[in-house]
Design a protein around this motif. Structure first.
Motif, PDB file in Angstrom:
ATOM      1  N   ARG A  25      -5.314  -5.760  -1.363  1.00 31.07           N
ATOM      2  CA  ARG A  25      -4.764  -4.430  -1.144  1.00 31.07           C
ATOM      3  C   ARG A  25      -4.170  -4.310   0.260  1.00 31.07           C
ATOM      4  O   ARG A  25      -3.100  -3.724   0.450  1.00 31.07           O
ATOM      5  CB  ARG A  25      -5.865  -3.377  -1.323  1.00 31.07           C
ATOM      6  N   GLY A  26      -4.868  -4.867   1.249  1.00 33.73           N
ATOM      7  CA  GLY A  26      -4.345  -4.820   2.605  1.00 33.73           C
ATOM      8  C   GLY A  26      -3.039  -5.575   2.746  1.00 33.73           C
ATOM      9  O   GLY A  26      -2.103  -5.120   3.402  1.00 33.73           O
ATOM     10  N   PHE A  27      -2.962  -6.731   2.101  1.00 31.09           N
ATOM     11  CA  PHE A  27      -1.749  -7.540   2.184  1.00 31.09           C
ATOM     12  C   PHE A  27      -0.581  -6.846   1.483  1.00 31.09           C
ATOM     13  O   PHE A  27       0.548  -6.832   1.978  1.00 31.09           O
ATOM     14  CB  PHE A  27      -2.002  -8.905   1.563  1.00 31.09           C
ATOM     15  N   LEU A  28      -0.852  -6.232   0.318  1.00 34.53           N
ATOM     16  CA  LEU A  28       0.216  -5.525  -0.402  1.00 34.53           C
ATOM     17  C   LEU A  28       0.708  -4.325   0.409  1.00 34.53           C
ATOM     18  O   LEU A  28       1.903  -4.029   0.430  1.00 34.53           O
ATOM     19  CB  LEU A  28      -0.292  -5.079  -1.772  1.00 34.53           C
ATOM     20  N   GLY A  29      -0.233  -3.645   1.088  1.00 33.55           N
ATOM     21  CA  GLY A  29       0.186  -2.526   1.928  1.00 33.55           C
ATOM     22  C   GLY A  29       1.062  -2.981   3.086  1.00 33.55           C
ATOM     23  O   GLY A  29       2.031  -2.312   3.443  1.00 33.55           O
ATOM     24  N   TRP A  30       0.729  -4.144   3.645  1.00 35.01           N
ATOM     25  CA  TRP A  30       1.557  -4.687   4.723  1.00 35.01           C
ATOM     26  C   TRP A  30       2.947  -5.050   4.203  1.00 35.01           C
ATOM     27  O   TRP A  30       3.956  -4.814   4.877  1.00 35.01           O
ATOM     28  CB  TRP A  30       0.871  -5.912   5.310  1.00 35.01           C
ATOM     29  N   PRO A  90       2.280   1.057   8.028  1.00 39.20           N
ATOM     30  CA  PRO A  90       1.676   0.711   9.324  1.00 39.20           C
ATOM     31  C   PRO A  90       0.161   0.913   9.302  1.00 39.20           C
ATOM     32  O   PRO A  90      -0.355   1.840   8.692  1.00 39.20           O
ATOM     33  CB  PRO A  90       2.350   1.674  10.300  1.00 39.20           C
ATOM     34  N   GLY A  91      -0.527   0.039   9.966  1.00 38.77           N
ATOM     35  CA  GLY A  91      -1.978   0.154  10.071  1.00 38.77           C
ATOM     36  C   GLY A  91      -2.741  -0.398   8.891  1.00 38.77           C
ATOM     37  O   GLY A  91      -3.980  -0.361   8.901  1.00 38.77           O
ATOM     38  N   HIS A  92      -2.048  -0.890   7.868  1.00 39.77           N
ATOM     39  CA  HIS A  92      -2.764  -1.435   6.713  1.00 39.77           C
ATOM     40  C   HIS A  92      -3.492  -2.720   7.077  1.00 39.77           C
ATOM     41  O   HIS A  92      -4.636  -2.928   6.704  1.00 39.77           O
ATOM     42  CB  HIS A  92      -1.796  -1.673   5.551  1.00 39.77           C
ATOM     43  N   CYS A  93      -2.803  -3.593   7.768  1.00 43.28           N
ATOM     44  CA  CYS A  93      -3.429  -4.821   8.274  1.00 43.28           C
ATOM     45  C   CYS A  93      -2.565  -5.364   9.390  1.00 43.28           C
ATOM     46  O   CYS A  93      -1.383  -5.040   9.491  1.00 43.28           O
ATOM     47  CB  CYS A  93      -3.620  -5.867   7.165  1.00 43.28           C
ATOM     48  N   SER A  94      -3.151  -6.159  10.238  1.00 44.62           N
ATOM     49  CA  SER A  94      -2.417  -6.773  11.344  1.00 44.62           C
ATOM     50  C   SER A  94      -2.561  -8.277  11.247  1.00 44.62           C
ATOM     51  O   SER A  94      -3.583  -8.791  10.767  1.00 44.62           O
ATOM     52  CB  SER A  94      -2.946  -6.262  12.689  1.00 44.62           C
ATOM     53  N   LEU A  95      -1.560  -8.976  11.707  1.00 44.08           N
ATOM     54  CA  LEU A  95      -1.539 -10.432  11.629  1.00 44.08           C
ATOM     55  C   LEU A  95      -1.914 -11.017  12.981  1.00 44.08           C
ATOM     56  O   LEU A  95      -1.411 -10.578  14.008  1.00 44.08           O
ATOM     57  CB  LEU A  95      -0.162 -10.939  11.202  1.00 44.08           C
ATOM     58  N   ALA A  96      -2.798 -11.975  12.967  1.00 45.88           N
ATOM     59  CA  ALA A  96      -3.188 -12.669  14.189  1.00 45.88           C
ATOM     60  C   ALA A  96      -2.291 -13.893  14.373  1.00 45.88           C
ATOM     61  O   ALA A  96      -2.013 -14.623  13.427  1.00 45.88           O
ATOM     62  CB  ALA A  96      -4.649 -13.107  14.111  1.00 45.88           C
ATOM     63  N   ILE A  97      -1.833 -14.088  15.624  1.00 49.09           N
ATOM     64  CA  ILE A  97      -0.995 -15.242  15.942  1.00 49.09           C
ATOM     65  C   ILE A  97      -1.916 -16.418  16.248  1.00 49.09           C
ATOM     66  O   ILE A  97      -2.658 -16.405  17.231  1.00 49.09           O
ATOM     67  CB  ILE A  97      -0.075 -14.939  17.137  1.00 49.09           C
ATOM     68  N   VAL A  98      -1.885 -17.423  15.405  1.00 48.29           N
ATOM     69  CA  VAL A  98      -2.756 -18.586  15.558  1.00 48.29           C
ATOM     70  C   VAL A  98      -2.100 -19.575  16.518  1.00 48.29           C
ATOM     71  O   VAL A  98      -0.949 -19.978  16.308  1.00 48.29           O
ATOM     72  CB  VAL A  98      -3.009 -19.260  14.198  1.00 48.29           C
TER      73      VAL A  98
END
Length: 261
Positions: free
Chosen positions: A4-9, A14-22
């Motif tokens: 659900r978080g990924f689909l919202g993104w 905005p604010g559904h999920c954030s991506l971390a830079i690896v």
């Protein structure tokens, strides 16, 4: 919930999920030398303390086990009673001295390799940041490299993200209309936080005319208690100023540079 978080993104909410830079493998591997040196320095201190504790156990206070020729002079050491050190104690000291010699050689090897890397490729992004920092009075190569490889190389969004990653933000406790601070959140990089606190105390003496130091002195001029809480705020402002400096070239106001070689 992850789906659900990924689909919202994907929908652009905005604010559904954030991506971390690896970080890349090379960026992670670049942290290894200064982290290994840090552990070796701690091991060196621990080894010296063990040797001193053995000597103190037999009342010997006039012998320095750190000297280069200490092992050769160990047979001449006498206790306050005028007798030589016991056999097992002397053997343990010699083993610690040999371990200390190896540790010192490894630290020198790491430092030598680091200087060769900086001289070989000065135009590299991280190396260029290190050279910018070491121009400032109060910065050494070790401190500059630690800050660059731990935080400054990262593509952080804004100054708030820089402070959060450094672990220098507060942790408010809110309950209804009540709000109180519970100290540092300690959710960031512990190494960066330690380096910045130590660096902040150092720059108070070495950069007395800078805007940051003058701000700190003004805020603590009438302080009745400890000045430690304000040094955290100083460190937070410092890392933001350094982040801007290495990315835009804007030197923090009032900072003095070392004379050109």
């Amino acid at each position: 919930m992850l789906r659900r978080g990924f689909l919202g993104w994907l929908r652009g909410e905005p604010g559904h999920c954030s991506l971390a830079i690896v970080p890349t493998v090379a960026e992670e591997d670049a942290k290894r030398p200064h982290r290994e040196r840090e552990s070796l320095v701690q091991e060196r201190t621990s080894t010296v303390n063990r040797m001193k504790s053995i000597l103190i156990q037999f009342g010997v206070r006039n012998f320095n086990p750190v000297l280069r020729k200490a092992s050769e002079k160990l047979d001449a050491v006498r206790t306050p009673e005028g007798i030589p050190l016991p056999h097992n104690a002397a053997a343990a000291l010699r083993r610690h001295m040999e371990r200390l010699r190896v540790i010192k050689e490894q630290i020198k090897a790491i430092e030598r390799t680091r200087l060769q890397r900086l001289q070989r490729d000065p135009a590299d992004k991280m190396n260029a940041m290190v050279f910018l920092l070491v121009r400032i009075i109060g910065f050494g190569v070790e401190t500059a490299e630690q800050l660059v490889h731990e935080i400054l190389f990262r593509d952080l969004r804004d100054r708030k993200a820089v402070a959060r990653y450094a672990g220098l933000t507060g942790s408010p406790d809110e309950s209804g209309s009540k709000r109180r601070e519970k100290g540092l959140s300690r959710s960031g990089n512990g190494r960066v936080r330690t380096i910045l606190i130590q660096l902040s105390w150092r720059l108070l003496k070495l950069q007395p005319g800078s805007e940051l130091v003058l701000w700190y002195q003004k805020r603590t001029a009438d302080a009745k208690g400890s000045r430690k809480p304000m040094i955290v705020a100083f460190a937070r402002k410092l890392i933001i100023a350094l982040w801007r400096y290495v990315n835009t070239g804007l030197l923090p106001e009032g900072f003095e540079l070392k004379p050109a070689a």
